[in-house]
Design a protein around this motif. Sequence first.
Motif, mmCIF file in Angstrom:
data_model
loop_
_atom_site.group_PDB
_atom_site.id
_atom_site.type_symbol
_atom_site.label_atom_id
_atom_site.label_comp_id
_atom_site.label_asym_id
_atom_site.label_seq_id
_atom_site.Cartn_x
_atom_site.Cartn_y
_atom_site.Cartn_z
ATOM 1 N N VAL A 28 0.680 -0.738 -0.295
ATOM 2 C CA VAL A 28 0.095 0.052 0.117
ATOM 3 C C VAL A 28 1.092 1.367 -0.188
ATOM 4 C CG1 VAL A 28 -1.627 -1.039 1.139
ATOM 5 C CG2 VAL A 28 -0.669 -0.098 2.640
ATOM 6 N N VAL A 29 0.426 1.737 -0.210
ATOM 7 C CA VAL A 29 1.261 3.776 -0.372
ATOM 8 C C VAL A 29 0.857 3.592 0.630
ATOM 9 C CG1 VAL A 29 0.274 4.040 -3.036
ATOM 10 C CG2 VAL A 29 -0.713 5.221 -1.064
ATOM 11 N N PRO A 31 -0.197 7.185 3.508
ATOM 12 C CA PRO A 31 -0.982 7.943 3.658
ATOM 13 C C PRO A 31 -0.678 9.684 3.146
ATOM 14 C CG PRO A 31 -0.404 7.395 6.236
ATOM 15 C CD PRO A 31 0.973 6.494 4.884
ATOM 16 N N LYS A 32 0.116 9.773 2.875
ATOM 17 C CA LYS A 32 0.247 11.189 2.166
ATOM 18 C C LYS A 32 0.456 10.686 0.862
ATOM 19 C CE LYS A 32 3.685 15.286 0.708
ATOM 20 N NZ LYS A 32 4.869 15.498 1.680
ATOM 21 N N GLU A 33 1.179 10.287 0.345
ATOM 22 C CA GLU A 33 0.781 9.030 -1.441
ATOM 23 C C GLU A 33 -0.906 9.344 -1.455
ATOM 24 O OE1 GLU A 33 2.797 7.078 -5.118
ATOM 25 O OE2 GLU A 33 3.419 6.352 -2.557
ATOM 26 N N TYR A 34 -1.265 8.411 -0.889
ATOM 27 C CA TYR A 34 -2.951 8.157 -0.490
ATOM 28 C C TYR A 34 -3.870 9.598 -0.995
ATOM 29 C CZ TYR A 34 -8.136 6.113 0.638
ATOM 30 O OH TYR A 34 -8.622 6.005 0.320
ATOM 31 N N MET A 35 -3.352 10.294 -0.290
ATOM 32 C CA MET A 35 -4.655 11.490 0.120
ATOM 33 C C MET A 35 -3.788 12.885 -1.429
ATOM 34 S SD MET A 35 -6.375 11.610 2.353
ATOM 35 C CE MET A 35 -6.914 13.024 2.228
ATOM 36 N N ASP A 36 -2.541 12.378 -1.911
ATOM 37 C CA ASP A 36 -2.091 12.991 -3.300
ATOM 38 C C ASP A 36 -3.053 12.301 -3.974
ATOM 39 O OD1 ASP A 36 -0.271 14.552 -4.238
ATOM 40 O OD2 ASP A 36 0.226 13.139 -5.671
ATOM 41 N N ARG A 37 -2.921 11.395 -3.891
ATOM 42 C CA ARG A 37 -4.273 10.531 -4.735
ATOM 43 C C ARG A 37 -5.606 10.920 -5.342
ATOM 44 N NH1 ARG A 37 -2.278 4.290 -5.663
ATOM 45 N NH2 ARG A 37 0.277 4.129 -6.532
ATOM 46 N N LEU A 38 -5.486 10.656 -4.401
ATOM 47 C CA LEU A 38 -7.225 11.262 -4.155
ATOM 48 C C LEU A 38 -7.650 12.827 -4.410
ATOM 49 C CD1 LEU A 38 -8.628 9.457 -0.858
ATOM 50 C CD2 LEU A 38 -9.060 8.644 -3.614
ATOM 51 N N THR A 39 -6.838 12.875 -3.776
ATOM 52 C CA THR A 39 -7.148 14.876 -3.900
ATOM 53 C C THR A 39 -7.001 15.086 -5.387
ATOM 54 O OG1 THR A 39 -5.934 14.877 -2.498
ATOM 55 C CG2 THR A 39 -5.620 17.101 -4.050
ATOM 56 N N ARG A 40 -5.580 14.131 -6.823
ATOM 57 C CA ARG A 40 -5.679 14.151 -8.224
ATOM 58 C C ARG A 40 -7.103 14.136 -8.359
ATOM 59 N NH1 ARG A 40 -1.107 16.054 -10.297
ATOM 60 N NH2 ARG A 40 0.728 15.848 -8.286
ATOM 61 N N CYS A 41 -7.353 12.501 -7.843
ATOM 62 C CA CYS A 41 -8.983 11.765 -8.488
ATOM 63 C C CYS A 41 -10.005 12.711 -8.168
ATOM 64 C CB CYS A 41 -8.580 11.360 -8.008
ATOM 65 S SG CYS A 41 -7.546 9.431 -8.433
ATOM 66 N N HIS A 42 -10.175 13.391 -7.708
ATOM 67 C CA HIS A 42 -11.453 14.307 -7.183
ATOM 68 C C HIS A 42 -11.592 15.521 -8.174
ATOM 69 C CE1 HIS A 42 -11.740 12.093 -2.958
ATOM 70 N NE2 HIS A 42 -11.964 11.481 -3.986
ATOM 71 N N LYS A 66 -5.258 2.927 -3.306
ATOM 72 C CA LYS A 66 -4.588 2.250 -1.416
ATOM 73 C C LYS A 66 -3.024 1.512 -2.578
ATOM 74 C CE LYS A 66 -7.744 2.950 2.025
ATOM 75 N NZ LYS A 66 -8.362 2.049 2.329
ATOM 76 N N MET A 67 -3.500 1.369 -3.375
ATOM 77 C CA MET A 67 -2.818 -0.239 -3.932
ATOM 78 C C MET A 67 -1.769 0.743 -4.517
ATOM 79 S SD MET A 67 -6.213 -2.285 -5.372
ATOM 80 C CE MET A 67 -4.927 -3.464 -6.513
ATOM 81 N N LYS A 68 -0.294 -0.127 -3.780
ATOM 82 C CA LYS A 68 0.552 1.108 -4.736
ATOM 83 C C LYS A 68 1.518 0.765 -6.267
ATOM 84 C CE LYS A 68 5.148 1.441 -3.226
ATOM 85 N NZ LYS A 68 5.419 2.883 -2.205
#
Length: 86
Positions: A28-29, A31-42, A66-68
């Motif tokens: 898994v990525v 927490p910072k990378e997870y939030m960055d990914r979701l922010t880009r998606c949103h 979440k999946m690296k």
Amino acid sequence: ADSPPPLKDQLINFARSFTGWIKEGAPVVTPKEYMDRLTRCHVCPSYNKNKDRCNECGCTMVMKAKMKTSSCPLNKWYEIPEDGKK
């Protein structure tokens, strides 16, 4: 895309992503990378906020982000180096 791919294609995309993730040990990525990914998606025009899905691949973003081993079909994600610098 304004709507997700056909269900068959969504299932194929999911199976490929999930299989690769499991083969690599289910990493898994951070927490910072997870939030960055979701922010880009949103903020992406292909994001379906009502279903929390990407209209390009059909994946549910709360899981995929979440999946690296997963990647954005539009190449909007990037890996954050271990030192946290971009």
